[in-house]
Design a protein around this motif. Structure first.
Motif, short mmCIF file in Angstrom:
data_model
loop_
_atom_site.label_atom_id
_atom_site.label_comp_id
_atom_site.label_asym_id
_atom_site.label_seq_id
_atom_site.Cartn_x
_atom_site.Cartn_y
_atom_site.Cartn_z
N LYS A 80 3.53 8.94 -0.23
CA LYS A 80 2.33 8.57 0.52
C LYS A 80 1.93 7.14 0.21
N PRO A 81 1.46 6.42 1.22
CA PRO A 81 0.98 5.05 0.97
C PRO A 81 -0.33 5.07 0.19
N TYR A 82 -0.62 3.93 -0.43
CA TYR A 82 -1.84 3.81 -1.25
C TYR A 82 -3.10 4.26 -0.52
N GLN A 83 -3.26 3.77 0.69
CA GLN A 83 -4.51 4.05 1.40
C GLN A 83 -4.66 5.53 1.73
N GLU A 84 -3.58 6.17 2.14
CA GLU A 84 -3.65 7.60 2.47
C GLU A 84 -3.99 8.43 1.23
N ILE A 94 -11.16 0.44 -1.39
CA ILE A 94 -9.83 0.16 -0.88
C ILE A 94 -9.10 -0.75 -1.88
N GLY A 95 -7.88 -0.40 -2.24
CA GLY A 95 -7.08 -1.22 -3.14
C GLY A 95 -7.16 -0.85 -4.61
N LEU A 96 -8.05 0.07 -4.95
CA LEU A 96 -8.22 0.42 -6.36
C LEU A 96 -6.99 1.14 -6.91
#
Length: 105
Positions: A80-84, A94-96
């Motif tokens: 899974k991507p970071y944001q998902e 966002i980005g943590l």
């Protein structure tokens, strides 16, 4: 990066939710620097309250070391991507998660 007022951000996000235009068209319509910026606003709106853009309304959440380690492990063991994954775990900034993964000791 250009600073936008809370009212402007809310106006654009609500326009997105009306479903008349996708993020690319809305970003172009309103002259935003990037589509990614609008997508971040939308995610913040989803994760937080509608008044998230108002000054002083964001609450800094403190995450335990155990939670951070678990989140990093989840990221490293899934595709899974970071944001998902951040959205699923309720990580509001966002980005943590990216920071936790890339700057862990």
């Amino acid at each position: 990066m250009t600073k936008y007022s809370a009212g402007f951000k809310l106006k654009v996000v609500k326009e997105y939710f009306r479903g008349e235009m996708d993020t690319t068209l809305l970003a172009r319509k309103w002259g935003l620097c990037s589509v990614g910026e609008l997508r971040e606003w939308i995610k913040e709106y989803h994760l937080n309250e509608p008044n998230v853009f108002q000054k002083g309304m964001r609450k800094n959440k403190v995450y335990s070391k155990t939670f951070k380690e678990s989140a990093v492990k989840s990221y490293l063991t899934t595709d899974k991507p970071y944001q998902e994954l951040s959205y699923e775990l309720g990580i509001h900034k966002i980005g943590l998660l990216y920071t936790w993964v890339n700057f862990r000791n």
